[in-house]
Design an enzyme around this catalytic site. Sequence first.
Site, PDB file in Angstrom:
ATOM      1  N   GLY A 146      -1.279 -35.404  27.530  1.00  0.00           N
ATOM      2  CA  GLY A 146      -1.205 -35.831  26.130  1.00  0.00           C
ATOM      3  C   GLY A 146      -1.615 -34.709  25.194  1.00  0.00           C
ATOM      4  N   HIS A 185      -0.295 -42.665  30.007  1.00  0.00           N
ATOM      5  CA  HIS A 185      -1.500 -43.252  29.419  1.00  0.00           C
ATOM      6  C   HIS A 185      -1.624 -44.711  29.862  1.00  0.00           C
ATOM      7  CE1 HIS A 185      -1.935 -39.704  27.134  1.00  0.00           C
ATOM      8  NE2 HIS A 185      -1.550 -40.116  25.939  1.00  0.00           N
ATOM      9  N   CYS A 212       1.648 -41.473  20.637  1.00  0.00           N
ATOM     10  CA  CYS A 212       2.061 -41.986  21.961  1.00  0.00           C
ATOM     11  C   CYS A 212       1.326 -43.260  22.380  1.00  0.00           C
ATOM     12  CB  CYS A 212       1.876 -40.894  23.006  1.00  0.00           C
ATOM     13  SG  CYS A 212       0.293 -40.053  22.914  1.00  0.00           S
TER      14      CYS A 212
HETATM   15  N1  LIG Z   1       2.132 -34.300  24.981  1.00  0.00           N
HETATM   16  C1  LIG Z   1       2.294 -35.542  24.616  1.00  0.00           C
HETATM   17  O1  LIG Z   1       2.093 -36.475  25.399  1.00  0.00           O
HETATM   18  C2  LIG Z   1       2.722 -35.890  23.212  1.00  0.00           C
HETATM   19  C3  LIG Z   1       3.068 -37.215  22.959  1.00  0.00           C
HETATM   20  C4  LIG Z   1       3.485 -37.571  21.672  1.00  0.00           C
HETATM   21  C5  LIG Z   1       3.547 -36.611  20.680  1.00  0.00           C
HETATM   22  N2  LIG Z   1       3.188 -35.317  20.956  1.00  0.00           N
HETATM   23  C6  LIG Z   1       3.296 -34.366  19.855  1.00  0.00           C
HETATM   24  O2  LIG Z   1       4.391 -33.487  20.101  1.00  0.00           O
HETATM   25  C7  LIG Z   1       4.104 -32.174  19.603  1.00  0.00           C
HETATM   26  C8  LIG Z   1       4.210 -31.166  20.736  1.00  0.00           C
HETATM   27  O3  LIG Z   1       3.311 -31.549  21.763  1.00  0.00           O
HETATM   28  P1  LIG Z   1       3.366 -30.912  23.224  1.00  0.00           P
HETATM   29  O4  LIG Z   1       2.463 -31.748  24.032  1.00  0.00           O
HETATM   30  O5  LIG Z   1       4.771 -30.703  23.660  1.00  0.00           O
HETATM   31  O6  LIG Z   1       2.653 -29.491  22.961  1.00  0.00           O
HETATM   32  P2  LIG Z   1       2.788 -28.122  23.773  1.00  0.00           P
HETATM   33  O7  LIG Z   1       3.104 -28.389  25.191  1.00  0.00           O
HETATM   34  O8  LIG Z   1       1.578 -27.374  23.434  1.00  0.00           O
HETATM   35  O9  LIG Z   1       4.059 -27.420  23.081  1.00  0.00           O
HETATM   36  C9  LIG Z   1       4.059 -27.004  21.749  1.00  0.00           C
HETATM   37  C10 LIG Z   1       5.439 -26.511  21.372  1.00  0.00           C
HETATM   38  O10 LIG Z   1       5.463 -26.172  19.993  1.00  0.00           O
HETATM   39  C11 LIG Z   1       6.070 -24.890  19.830  1.00  0.00           C
HETATM   40  N3  LIG Z   1       5.553 -24.226  18.634  1.00  0.00           N
HETATM   41  C12 LIG Z   1       4.268 -24.063  18.253  1.00  0.00           C
HETATM   42  N4  LIG Z   1       4.214 -23.377  17.093  1.00  0.00           N
HETATM   43  C13 LIG Z   1       5.491 -23.116  16.718  1.00  0.00           C
HETATM   44  C14 LIG Z   1       6.099 -22.449  15.624  1.00  0.00           C
HETATM   45  N5  LIG Z   1       5.379 -21.899  14.656  1.00  0.00           N
HETATM   46  N6  LIG Z   1       7.452 -22.371  15.591  1.00  0.00           N
HETATM   47  C15 LIG Z   1       8.200 -22.909  16.561  1.00  0.00           C
HETATM   48  N7  LIG Z   1       7.692 -23.556  17.642  1.00  0.00           N
HETATM   49  C16 LIG Z   1       6.350 -23.648  17.713  1.00  0.00           C
HETATM   50  C17 LIG Z   1       5.683 -24.166  21.087  1.00  0.00           C
HETATM   51  O11 LIG Z   1       6.567 -23.088  21.270  1.00  0.00           O
HETATM   52  P3  LIG Z   1       6.049 -21.670  21.864  1.00  0.00           P
HETATM   53  O12 LIG Z   1       5.905 -21.867  23.337  1.00  0.00           O
HETATM   54  O13 LIG Z   1       7.131 -20.735  21.485  1.00  0.00           O
HETATM   55  O14 LIG Z   1       4.750 -21.387  21.172  1.00  0.00           O
HETATM   56  C18 LIG Z   1       5.861 -25.264  22.129  1.00  0.00           C
HETATM   57  O15 LIG Z   1       7.228 -25.361  22.479  1.00  0.00           O
HETATM   58  C19 LIG Z   1       2.695 -32.268  18.977  1.00  0.00           C
HETATM   59  O16 LIG Z   1       2.831 -32.507  17.600  1.00  0.00           O
HETATM   60  C20 LIG Z   1       2.081 -33.464  19.688  1.00  0.00           C
HETATM   61  O17 LIG Z   1       1.094 -34.082  18.929  1.00  0.00           O
HETATM   62  C21 LIG Z   1       2.794 -34.933  22.204  1.00  0.00           C
END
Ligand SMILES: NC(=O)c1ccc[n+]([C@@H]2O[C@H](COP(=O)([O-])OP(=O)(O)OC[C@H]3O[C@@H](n4cnc5c(N)ncnc54)[C@H](OP(=O)(O)O)[C@@H]3O)[C@@H](O)[C@H]2O)c1
Length: 336
Positions: A159, A240, A128
């Site tokens: 993030g 950010h 990001c």
């Molecule tokens: N947050 C940001 O600003 C941002 C920006 C760019 C990229 N990212 C990337 O995007 C990804 C998700 O980030 P996030 O911030 O959205 O995290 P998050 O809020 O913690 O959400 C994680 C998601 O992944 C799912 N998940 C985890 N393990 C799984 C599995 N084994 N099978 C299926 N679903 C699974 C979770 O589902 P359950 O609820 O069912 O566990 C949840 O929907 C990461 O790789 C992160 O690095 C995030």
Amino acid sequence: MKVAIVGASGAVGQEFLRVLEERDFPLDELVLFGSSRSAGRKYTFRGKEIEVKLLQHNDDFKGVDIAFTSAGAGTSKEFAETITKYGAVMIDNSSAFRMDNDIPLVVPEVNAEDALNRPRGIIANPNCTTIQMVVALKAIENLTHIKRVHVSTYQAASGAGAAAMDELYEQYRQVLANEPVKVEKFAYQLAFNLIPQIDVFTDNGYTKEEMKMYNETRKIMHSDVKVSATCVRVPALRSHSESIWIETERPVSVEEAREAFSKGEGLVLMDNPAEKEYPMPLFLAGKDPVYVGRIRKDLADENGLTFWIVGDQIKKGAALNAVQIAEYLIKVKNIG
Ligand SMILES: NC(=O)c1ccc[n+]([C@@H]2O[C@H](COP(=O)([O-])OP(=O)(O)OC[C@H]3O[C@@H](n4cnc5c(N)ncnc54)[C@H](OP(=O)(O)O)[C@@H]3O)[C@@H](O)[C@H]2O)c1
């Protein structure tokens, strides 16, 4: 067009639902996936409820044209074959494949065409902080080559995911209520604090997040630019901010930079110090563009320019960028 979101319950997954709806993305069917924690939960899209399916190694991705994945690098690695084996294009938000030679790393304002060459059916969405920085750098690179970048980031709690955002809210409440502060998602208490560490440290003393900015910027921009970053977690909730110093091949005046930023794709110039106008995360959460302000000549380097950017990292830094990649593929009739 059949679209899947993997990680629908997460911060980025939820943003995908909003962005697809907001942009009236041309899809006929949307399927949602998650782990056993969220399977069975229902989310509303275009007025209809959709139940989250459990992500498994089966044929659920047969007929899916585009899969937006945001469920962490481990899940992306484990399920890439299952997701892509029937031809779905996987647009992945995790860090799993970003630096692989046979996976394009794409920010549409900078290198959209790279998305057309995807031997493994996977396109990676960059980190990001890198996405929002390269959108701004591109405007200057169009004028003259950028040789060096020094950047300090001010990264919002969200993030680190949806639970991290909740933790920050809760920490502020605990501090104000004089209760012990619970720390789970960050290395230290973030409320009333700054943490100069995002992700783990590498051998050279930089964190992985900082090295992502170095490596991913070069790959996206097809450039030999050197990027030295310090990434800091701040107690903002969303969006950010980045303080950026660049060194260009020839000097760029403030006026020239302003003109370039004001015309730059995906950018909004917000630079009127006399009226206290500059980008701030509190006011720009939920917005699409990257905002640029505080444009100045670098006092320590004749060929240097310094400026400040803010972008919503869940939107442009994740879901929106991925959806824009898909929109580009549809526009050039490369998919669907
Ligand atoms: N947050 C940001 O600003 C941002 C920006 C760019 C990229 N990212 C990337 O995007 C990804 C998700 O980030 P996030 O911030 O959205 O995290 P998050 O809020 O913690 O959400 C994680 C998601 O992944 C799912 N998940 C985890 N393990 C799984 C599995 N084994 N099978 C299926 N679903 C699974 C979770 O589902 P359950 O609820 O069912 O566990 C949840 O929907 C990461 O790789 C992160 O690095 C995030």
